[in-house]
Design a protein around this motif. Structure first.
Motif, short mmCIF file in Angstrom:
data_model
loop_
_atom_site.label_atom_id
_atom_site.label_comp_id
_atom_site.label_asym_id
_atom_site.label_seq_id
_atom_site.Cartn_x
_atom_site.Cartn_y
_atom_site.Cartn_z
N ASN A 244 0.82 -1.20 0.00
CA ASN A 244 0.00 0.00 0.00
C ASN A 244 0.85 1.25 0.00
OD1 ASN A 244 -2.86 1.35 0.97
ND2 ASN A 244 -3.05 -0.81 0.39
N ILE A 344 -6.33 1.96 -1.56
CA ILE A 344 -5.64 2.57 -0.44
C ILE A 344 -6.26 2.08 0.87
CG2 ILE A 344 -5.21 4.75 0.77
CD1 ILE A 344 -5.02 6.09 -1.98
N GLU A 345 -5.43 1.60 1.75
CA GLU A 345 -5.86 1.18 3.10
C GLU A 345 -5.76 2.42 4.01
OE1 GLU A 345 -6.92 0.14 6.50
OE2 GLU A 345 -7.19 -1.37 4.90
#
Length: 466
Positions: A244, A344-345
């Motif tokens: 990420n 996207i985390e």
């Protein structure tokens, strides 16, 4: 002062190197191979000789010969012979080696020569023992905002990496021109003025912080956190942590800035980001302030010097032999074409952005310029270093850097890992972020405007890492 560079303006390069007949590039570590080849290619047919100097019997002699530096052509020689012959001596041996040999190096330089440094470590060491550079030489710094392989890779892509430059000592009034010409010749599109003291403090600090040490510690801790959730596979945990940061988070910051990263999230994702940011900012800043104090006091410099002696008996070990890097990371990289880039985390984004912003604030409080702050906290991370971790893992990023950087990353990454696991994640569920002043400060921070200006000067292409 910001200077725009163009290595194809050969006439201006010759003028900038007025009085320089030979440039000696001393060392073949991270920066040496890149700078020597870039200088040679930029100065072809100018009459300025670029000569590599290495210790007699060095194993790097064969590496230099393999890319065209040879004794027969007068472009390769013994280290001290090259130092004595050269008008500009670019000293790119390890920091610990500079400390061990600086008296002999100074003694070998001819009067009125120019000593070039790509790191201010030696200045920091001399200050710590109350010594100075010899009065009969000029001293300049040209410091690429990326590791040596990136300097060469972008040059070969007809682009380049921005540099900072500094003039520490100027005995004849030519030092500024020489420093700028050097930066342009190694491919810098833009060159930012700084001081050698600010450079070494921000650089040594930055690589122990978000550039190398912090990002390593953060992704290790977050990977374990995600793995602990029963519904997450090890590969998904890697995608939510390391992949990420090196993938969608870096891409978003590179193109739109940190605030652009935030604005790209959905409202419910921003709420998660906010909590992560608020939880991570203060523990990260406390640790980063400790690192800066260690650098400014000379403690970190002394630590590197002492480690240099231990490395003869205890070489640096590997940092990518765990299941996370050796199996999960490998499998994720091999499956990219099939799975594509992960979303996207927001937890990862919040922790990473908070650490970046904390580093920005520490540097700003210590009086560093915005160009230096943006480069050492954000741009070098996302555009130069993270692509190497994305390509082959953390060791490929860290161990392509200098020994000083490698030592610092190994020393401080576990501290960031501890901060995430023991101070950040344990508080994550109990923080209310919607009214927190930290989020308001983040959204209105001056760094966003400064970064937007700096990003107008970024290379027009992304680095291609094999």
């Amino acid at each position: 002062m910001i200077v725009r560079g163009d290595r194809n303006e050969v006439g201006k390069l010759i003028d900038g190197f007025n009085g320089i007949n030979q440039i000696g590039v001393i060392g073949w570590g991270s920066q040496g191979p890149a700078q020597a080849r870039n200088l040679r290619d930029s100065l072809k047919d100018t009459g300025i000789n670029v000569k590599v100097g290495l210790r007699h019997g060095s194993s790097s002699m064969e590496k230099a010969r393999a890319v065209g530096f040879t004794e027969e052509s007068g472009t390769l020689g013994e280290m001290y012979d090259v130092i004595h012959e050269s008008d500009l001596v670019i000293l790119l041996i390890s920091d610990a080696a500079q400390v061990r040999h600086y008296r002999e190096i100074f003694g070998a330089m001819k009067p009125k020569a120019v000593l070039g440094l790509s790191h201010g470590f030696l200045l920091g060491y001399l200050e710590s023992i109350s010594e100075k550079f010899p009065e009969n030489i000029s001293v300049v710094g040209v410091c690429p905002k990326g590791m040596g392989p990136s300097v060469r890779r972008l040059y070969e892509q007809d682009s380049g990496i921005n540099c900072s430059f500094a003039v520490e000592q100027d005995i004849d009034g030519d030092a500024t021109d020489i420093a700028i010409a050097w930066a342009v010749a190694i491919g810098a599109p833009y060159i930012f003025q700084t001081t050698l003291r600010d450079e070494y403090r921000s650089d040594i600090f930055g690589e122990r912080g978000v550039l190398l040490g912090a990002v390593h510690g953060i992704v290790e801790a977050l990977y374990r956190h995600f793995v602990s959730r029963r519904d997450v596979t090890v590969c998904d945990a890697f995608r939510m942590s390391a992949e990420n940061i090196t993938g969608p988070i870096s891409s978003a910051i590179s193109k739109e800035g940190i605030l652009g990263l935030y604005n790209s999230l959905q409202i419910h994702e921003q709420a998660i980001f906010d909590i992560a940011y608020v939880t991570a900012y203060n523990p990260s800043k406390a640790l980063l302030q400790e690192i800066y104090d260690e650098v400014a006091s000379g403690n970190e410099i002394r630590s590197v010097v002492m480690a240099g002696d231990r490395l003869k008996e205890f070489p640096l070990g590997t940092i990518d032999a765990t299941y996370m890097w050796g199996v999960a990371g490998r499998d994720v990289r091999e499956s990219r074409e099939k799975t594509g880039e992960p979303p996207i985390e927001p937890l990862t984004a919040g922790v990473y952005a908070a650490t970046m912003m904390a580093q920005v604030d520490v540097l700003k409080a210590r009086g560093h310029s915005w160009s230096e702050i943006c480069n050492e906290s954000i741009i070098e991370a996302i555009d130069s270093l993270n692509p190497y971790m994305h390509a082959r893992g953390v060791a490929y990023m860290v161990d392509n850097c200098s020994t000083t950087a490698r030592l610092g990353a190994r020393k401080w990454a576990p501290r960031f890992d501890y901060a995430v696991m023991q101070q950040i994640l344990v508080r994550y569920e109990n923080v209310r972020a919607e009214s927190n002043s930290l989020i308001l400060r983040f959204k209105n921070h001056d760094v966003h405007r400064a970064l937007a200006t700096c990003q107008e000067m970024r290379p027009p292409i992304d680095i291609a890492v094999a």
